[in-house]
Design a protein around this motif. Structure first.
Motif, mmCIF file in Angstrom:
data_model
loop_
_atom_site.group_PDB
_atom_site.id
_atom_site.type_symbol
_atom_site.label_atom_id
_atom_site.label_comp_id
_atom_site.label_asym_id
_atom_site.label_seq_id
_atom_site.Cartn_x
_atom_site.Cartn_y
_atom_site.Cartn_z
ATOM 1 N N SER A 132 -16.615 24.019 16.997
ATOM 2 C CA SER A 132 -17.086 22.807 17.120
ATOM 3 C C SER A 132 -18.609 22.782 17.927
ATOM 4 O O SER A 132 -19.217 21.766 17.996
ATOM 5 N N SER A 171 -31.849 10.807 27.472
ATOM 6 C CA SER A 171 -32.767 10.945 26.493
ATOM 7 C C SER A 171 -34.020 10.130 26.596
ATOM 8 O O SER A 171 -35.211 10.602 26.501
ATOM 9 N N THR A 179 -32.048 19.355 19.900
ATOM 10 C CA THR A 179 -31.489 18.399 19.096
ATOM 11 C C THR A 179 -30.310 17.678 19.505
ATOM 12 O O THR A 179 -29.334 18.496 20.024
ATOM 13 N N VAL A 180 -30.465 16.519 19.940
ATOM 14 C CA VAL A 180 -29.345 15.944 20.582
ATOM 15 C C VAL A 180 -28.952 14.701 19.876
ATOM 16 O O VAL A 180 -29.787 13.643 19.513
ATOM 17 N N GLY A 181 -27.692 14.797 19.121
ATOM 18 C CA GLY A 181 -27.336 13.375 18.368
ATOM 19 C C GLY A 181 -28.010 13.286 16.902
ATOM 20 O O GLY A 181 -28.232 12.401 16.610
ATOM 21 N N GLY A 182 -28.574 14.380 16.644
ATOM 22 C CA GLY A 182 -29.188 14.265 15.385
ATOM 23 C C GLY A 182 -30.870 14.022 15.779
ATOM 24 O O GLY A 182 -31.436 13.885 14.850
ATOM 25 N N LYS A 183 -31.158 13.888 16.931
ATOM 26 C CA LYS A 183 -32.619 13.561 17.383
ATOM 27 C C LYS A 183 -33.296 14.548 18.117
ATOM 28 O O LYS A 183 -32.691 15.236 19.194
ATOM 29 N N GLN A 184 -34.347 15.070 17.514
ATOM 30 C CA GLN A 184 -35.212 15.968 18.435
ATOM 31 C C GLN A 184 -35.896 15.346 19.413
ATOM 32 O O GLN A 184 -36.297 14.041 19.541
#
Length: 494
Positions: free
Chosen positions: A406, A156, A137-142
């Motif tokens: 974090s 991405s 998951t990167v920036g809330g995106k799978q």
């Protein structure tokens, strides 16, 4: 990632007669790659098979002979470079900065241990990385996990597995090594001018003073040698710098494995042969056609790098990676961690090194500072019982990875040095030899690992956190670590 299990039967023999560069394909495999278009994979690997070797058998055996010296305590191994090498790192500044840092560190280690240093770079091929999951998951995106430039890109929109990257990896490796060889031939490693390596981003006056003091001592010795006529061979104008990477992507490694003539510098113990049968009629020896009558003249060499290692996630004795590694002539490394049992270690050594060749195998230990005291003595004792003479190398990085509050992945300089110092002490106590260190580092002033004399804290990591995978020591931290190791070798506080 789950095992991929092929439909074919599984062979468990360990003789070379049943091995081929592709015999790994009938074994279960960790970290499998699922390509969408097999035809494109076949096209890429066919291209790789036609391309010339990147390294040669003579170079490979030069390293093997050097590692035999390391295994016997006559030299020290320094191996370092990026966690995940990017194609973008194939430029002169990136290559020069890492080479100069390895040269500086080796100079300090020579001063500390009073023995030669064998240098291996994680460079010119370290493009594949194992991942715990095929998705992240990167920036809330799978999206598909970044698995290294040899498979997909970090942005991405480049996460799809691309078979053409196999060929790109070859050309970036070849270009990197070509420039590296040219720089070494042009005198970048000339010991007469070590101050020209510069200290780059290291502005710490104390560290500069310590390094300068070593350089001045060496320069004074060289002036004396020149005065008495002993400095005439040109042997101090360059060094050997070998390349390495994790042998993770077996399609790539297979395509660059060649059956080649053994070089003249090859040195292996003779293979024992059974006593000949005797003719009942003549009393003379009978020739058994099943026994080779001539010495081996060829062998299988992985020509993508001088040295390859198998990772902690892929070292299962009955799996594909060990099956591949057991058949190549190159020196090989095996990562040894908390999940490695003494029985596993014994079995692995017997599979990949049945001849018990000194220095053929490097055991790269990576326990973590809290586990090294418990596990390392057990593994030293297990290897001693086997009769194998290995290179023991400490990787103090991977077992000491943590995440900040974090969520930033980092490593503590203090924990890294703690594990390394413990390994040095334990080997001495066990009558063993710590032959080298294996580090993830960069010649840039990044802020990825906390601690060191800079006193980097978790909140400082955002200043220059540039890694695409695991955190690396920056130039200053790497040189500091070299001084601490040198101090331990000299029995001083550095």
């Amino acid at each position: 990632m789950d095992d991929h299990v092929p439909n074919k039967g599984i062979s468990n023999g360990i003789s070379h007669s049943d091995w081929s560069p592709s015999s790994w394909r009938i074994k279960p495999i960790k970290q499998p790659v699922n390509y969408e278009d097999q035809a494109l994979v076949d096209k890429a690997t066919a291209k790789l098979r036609r391309l010339p070797p990147i390294v040669t058998p003579t170079e490979i055996w030069k390293l093997r002979r050097a590692l035999a010296e390391v295994a016997q305590g006559k030299a020290f191994l320094l191996q370092g470079g990026d966690c995940a090498e990017l194609f973008d790192y194939c430029n002169d500044q990136a290559i020069d900065s890492k080479v100069k840092l390895l040269l500086q560190m080796s100079l300090v280690l020579i001063w500390g241990g009073n023995k030669p240093v064998v240098r291996i770079a994680r460079m010119a091929g370290q493009y594949a990385k194992p991942r715990s999951s095929p998705m992240e998951t990167v920036g809330g995106k799978q999206m598909p996990s970044f698995r290294g430039d040899i498979l997909n890109g970090y942005p991405s929109d480049q996460r799809a597995i691309d078979p053409d990257r196999l060929v790109q990896a070859y050309f970036h490796s070849a270009a990197t090594l070509n420039y590296l060889r040219a720089q070494l031939a042009s005198g970048i490693a000339d010991l007469h001018n070590p101050m020209e390596w510069e200290l780059g981003h290291v502005g710490d006056p104390e560290l500069q003073q310590k390094y300068t003091k070593i350089v001045e001592s060496i320069s004074e010795s060289l002036r004396f040698m020149r005065t008495v006529g002993a400095d005439t061979a040109g042997q101090l104008e360059t060094v050997d710098l070998f390349t390495s990477h994790e042998g993770l992507l077996l399609e790539y490694e297979e395509a660059l494995t060649r059956k080649l003539k053994h070089p003249s510098n090859r040195n292996v113990p003779p293979t024992p042969k059974p006593a000949p049968k005797v003719s009942p009629l003549t009393g003379g020896a009978l020739i058994d056609p099943s026994i080779p009558q001539d010495p081996e003249t060829t062998g299988h060499y992985n020509t993508s790098a001088h040295f390859l290692w198998v990772g902690d996630r892929t070292r299962q004795p009955d799996h594909a990676h060990i099956e591949y590694f057991r058949g190549i002539e190159n020196p090989i490394g095996i990562k040894v961690g908390p999940t490695t049992t003494p029985a596993d270690l014994t079995q692995l050594l017997d599979i990949v090194d049945p001849r018990r060749e000194t220095g053929k195998v490097t055991l790269i230990t990576r326990y973590g500072e809290s586990k090294v005291a418990e596990l390392l003595p057990q593994h030293i004792a297990a290897v001693r019982r086997t009769g194998h003479t290995v290179v023991w190398q400490c990787d103090p990085m991977h077992g000491n990875t943590r995440s900040t509050t974090s969520g930033i992945k980092t490593r503590s300089f203090a924990a890294i040095f703690s594990e390394l110092a413990a390994a040095l002490r334990i080997h001495r106590e066990c009558g063993s030899i710590l032959g080298g260190v294996h580090l993830e580092l960069t010649g840039d002033a990044v802020t990825e690992c906390t601690g060191g004399s800079q006193g980097l804290q978790d909140e400082d990591l955002g200043a220059r956190y540039e890694t695409f995978c695991d955190p690396r020591l920056n130039e200053k931290q790497a040189l500091e670590l070299a001084f601490l190791v040198a101090g331990s070798q000299r029995g001083t506080d550095g």
